[in-house]
Design a protein around this motif. Structure first.
Motif, mmCIF file in Angstrom:
data_model
loop_
_atom_site.group_PDB
_atom_site.id
_atom_site.type_symbol
_atom_site.label_atom_id
_atom_site.label_comp_id
_atom_site.label_asym_id
_atom_site.label_seq_id
_atom_site.Cartn_x
_atom_site.Cartn_y
_atom_site.Cartn_z
ATOM 1 N N GLU A 29 0.943 -1.431 -0.348
ATOM 2 C CA GLU A 29 0.133 -0.002 -0.252
ATOM 3 C C GLU A 29 1.322 1.305 -0.386
ATOM 4 O O GLU A 29 0.644 1.944 -0.301
ATOM 5 C CB GLU A 29 -0.874 0.042 1.504
ATOM 6 N N ILE A 30 1.844 1.606 0.787
ATOM 7 C CA ILE A 30 3.020 2.509 0.488
ATOM 8 C C ILE A 30 3.199 2.657 -0.246
ATOM 9 O O ILE A 30 3.517 3.567 -1.101
ATOM 10 C CB ILE A 30 3.561 2.227 2.237
ATOM 11 N N LEU A 31 3.898 1.750 -1.086
ATOM 12 C CA LEU A 31 4.797 1.649 -2.499
ATOM 13 C C LEU A 31 3.797 2.115 -3.356
ATOM 14 O O LEU A 31 4.121 2.691 -4.866
ATOM 15 C CB LEU A 31 5.438 0.257 -2.906
ATOM 16 N N ALA A 32 2.565 2.101 -3.188
ATOM 17 C CA ALA A 32 1.241 2.315 -4.819
ATOM 18 C C ALA A 32 0.859 3.555 -4.166
ATOM 19 O O ALA A 32 -0.199 3.656 -5.042
ATOM 20 C CB ALA A 32 -0.152 0.881 -4.480
ATOM 21 N N ASP A 33 1.171 4.002 -3.050
ATOM 22 C CA ASP A 33 0.478 5.636 -3.011
ATOM 23 C C ASP A 33 0.802 6.637 -3.899
ATOM 24 O O ASP A 33 0.012 7.248 -4.166
ATOM 25 C CB ASP A 33 1.190 5.855 -1.578
ATOM 26 N N CYS A 34 1.802 6.249 -4.907
ATOM 27 C CA CYS A 34 1.921 7.483 -6.095
ATOM 28 C C CYS A 34 1.664 6.807 -7.398
ATOM 29 O O CYS A 34 1.830 7.422 -8.197
ATOM 30 C CB CYS A 34 3.532 7.288 -5.876
ATOM 31 N N ALA A 72 6.357 8.961 -1.475
ATOM 32 C CA ALA A 72 4.950 8.688 -0.335
ATOM 33 C C ALA A 72 6.373 8.674 1.017
ATOM 34 O O ALA A 72 6.802 8.491 0.963
ATOM 35 C CB ALA A 72 4.833 8.157 -0.504
ATOM 36 N N ASP A 73 5.051 9.994 1.883
ATOM 37 C CA ASP A 73 5.859 9.304 3.177
ATOM 38 C C ASP A 73 4.753 9.055 4.381
ATOM 39 O O ASP A 73 4.242 10.049 4.394
ATOM 40 C CB ASP A 73 7.189 9.870 3.899
ATOM 41 N N SER A 74 4.640 8.609 4.674
ATOM 42 C CA SER A 74 3.494 7.698 5.667
ATOM 43 C C SER A 74 1.876 8.379 6.125
ATOM 44 O O SER A 74 1.497 9.132 6.289
ATOM 45 C CB SER A 74 4.101 8.365 7.182
ATOM 46 N N GLY A 75 1.880 8.216 4.554
ATOM 47 C CA GLY A 75 0.695 8.455 4.008
ATOM 48 C C GLY A 75 0.644 9.351 3.039
ATOM 49 O O GLY A 75 -0.625 9.628 2.600
ATOM 50 N N ASP A 76 1.314 10.370 3.566
ATOM 51 C CA ASP A 76 1.540 11.600 2.738
ATOM 52 C C ASP A 76 1.913 11.516 1.321
ATOM 53 O O ASP A 76 2.924 11.213 0.871
ATOM 54 C CB ASP A 76 2.311 13.015 3.684
ATOM 55 N N VAL A 77 1.053 11.449 -0.292
ATOM 56 C CA VAL A 77 2.009 11.892 -1.359
ATOM 57 C C VAL A 77 2.251 12.877 -1.676
ATOM 58 O O VAL A 77 1.268 13.766 -1.926
ATOM 59 C CB VAL A 77 0.938 10.333 -1.756
#
Length: 184
Positions: A29-34, A72-77
């Motif tokens: 999910e973190i990697l997919a944020d972008c 992406a960092d801690s949910g902020d994209v």
């Protein structure tokens, strides 16, 4: 001989497997944020202000092109586009150029001006611009040898006199940035 597993070992195995899969899912999910931000990155990358520069400013060879992307960092994209220049003149000339160029290009200075820098601190400018309901921040800031060291770059002779500076346009993916106050 058949393998026998104790109920506690089986339970522990199941917990570790589910926990591992959940962890992998969170990482994915973190990697997919972008994902899906490519269009917004291209929008920022194409903004004319990135090509605006005072007469005599040059793009060093390592920084010939606009650098753009998403992180992406801690949910902020955040999506960004930036350009680095070397200028043989003064910092005041750079700031004067971008106050004028940004205003002509629709960028707005903050209602609460960014405080003047103190000796030893970088000075810069920040502007906002909203298009299609999405806001972006434009920062103009001066670079130091320390800044370049984080990029594993040793500045060339073009930075020996005058000012090295960067234009940086950022926008969170929802496009809800609204103020420069936290930039400097």
């Amino acid at each position: 001989m058949p393998i026998r597993m104790r109920p506690t070992a089986l339970l522990l195995s199941a917990v570790l497997t589910v926990g591992g899969l959940t962890g992998c899912s969170a990482v994915a999910e973190i990697l997919a944020d972008c994902e899906g931000s490519e269009g917004r990155v291209r929008e920022l990358e194409s903004l004319a202000i990135l090509d605006s520069r005072p007469e005599g400013a040059t793009s060093p060879s390592r920084y010939k092109d606009v650098e753009a992307g998403c992180w992406a960092d801690s949910g902020d994209v955040t999506v960004y586009a930036q350009r680095t220049y070397a200028f043989p003149g003064t910092r005041a000339e750079v700031l004067r150029h971008y106050r004028t160029a940004a205003g002509r290009d629709g960028w707005k200075a903050p209602s609460k001006p960014v405080p003047q820098s103190t000796p030893g601190q970088a000075e810069g400018l920040c502007f906002t611009r909203t298009e299609g309901g999405k806001t972006a921040l434009l920062s103009v800031f001066f670079l130091t040898a320390e800044d370049f060291s984080y990029e594993d770059y040793t500045p060339g002779p073009e930075f020996d006199s005058g000012a090295g500076y960067r234009l940086d346009i950022t926008s969170d993916v929802p496009g809800t940035f609204t103020a420069c106050e936290d930039t400097f």
